[in-house]
Design a protein around this motif. Structure first.
Motif, PDB file in Angstrom:
ATOM      1  N   ALA A  32     -83.307   1.313 -35.866  1.00 23.07           N
ATOM      2  CA  ALA A  32     -84.531   1.976 -35.575  1.00 23.07           C
ATOM      3  C   ALA A  32     -84.137   3.037 -34.379  1.00 23.07           C
ATOM      4  CB  ALA A  32     -85.578   0.919 -34.966  1.00 23.07           C
ATOM      5  N   ILE A  51     -86.994   4.419 -38.886  1.00 20.52           N
ATOM      6  CA  ILE A  51     -86.493   3.131 -39.045  1.00 20.52           C
ATOM      7  C   ILE A  51     -85.894   3.142 -40.425  1.00 20.52           C
ATOM      8  CG2 ILE A  51     -87.430   0.617 -39.217  1.00 20.52           C
ATOM      9  CD1 ILE A  51     -90.007   1.740 -37.797  1.00 20.52           C
ATOM     10  N   ILE A 146     -85.806  -0.097 -29.535  1.00 15.17           N
ATOM     11  CA  ILE A 146     -85.562   1.082 -30.329  1.00 15.17           C
ATOM     12  C   ILE A 146     -84.587   1.875 -29.719  1.00 15.17           C
ATOM     13  CG2 ILE A 146     -86.696   3.147 -31.613  1.00 15.17           C
ATOM     14  CD1 ILE A 146     -89.261   1.342 -31.768  1.00 15.17           C
TER      15      ILE A 146
END
Length: 161
Positions: A32, A51, A146
């Motif tokens: 991600a 993602i 992320i």
């Protein structure tokens, strides 16, 4: 009035219960990332979140909640893997400034209602919530850590003309 406000409070608490996060989703996230981009016109910018799932998925992905914004997810399949992409507009420039101001209130009825900032989740800058549906039930999964990738800087449009 009392009954109406009690019902509103109870409904509010029941909504909090529906945003329970799933611990083990039916999909596996391989990576991600997010990156900020700046457009070729002053004031135009955004953030793109991508993602990558480790295998092809038939789940109905819906929305992504990220940095106090939400948007619909775009899904693409490549080489047996599913990629989920979300585009967030962070532009300072307001292109849709069509507001009618008139002493006759009926002429103002077409004005867009301003968005309220009721973001339903508390997230760190590098966290997101993905919503998806299974059997008509909406579920939420939190994605942590992320990675931020290099920003994209698009050339100026004026220089190209």
């Amino acid at each position: 009035m009392k009954i109406l406000s009690i019902i509103a409070v109870l409904f509010g608490f029941s909504q909090c219960g529906t945003t329970k996060l799933v611990e083990n989703p039916p999909f596996k996230i391989e990576s991600a990332t997010y990156n900020n981009w700046t457009g070729g016109v002053p004031g135009v910018s955004g953030t793109r979140v991508e993602i990558q799932l480790s295998e092809k998925s038939s789940i109905a992905f819906d929305s992504l909640f990220f940095q106090k914004k939400s948007t619909k997810i775009e899904i693409r399949e490549t080489k047996g893997k599913t990629f989920l992409t979300a585009h967030f507009n962070t532009s300072k420039r307001d292109f849709n400034r069509d507001i009618v101001l008139d002493s006759d209130i009926r002429k103002e009825i077409s004005n867009k209602v301003p968005e309220t900032n009721n973001f339903p989740f508390e997230l760190k800058e590098n966290e997101a919530i993905i919503s998806y549906k299974i059997a008509e039930k909406t579920k939420y999964y939190k994605i942590e850590n992320i990675k931020e990738s290099k920003p994209d800087l698009f050339p100026s449009v004026r220089k190209q003309l």
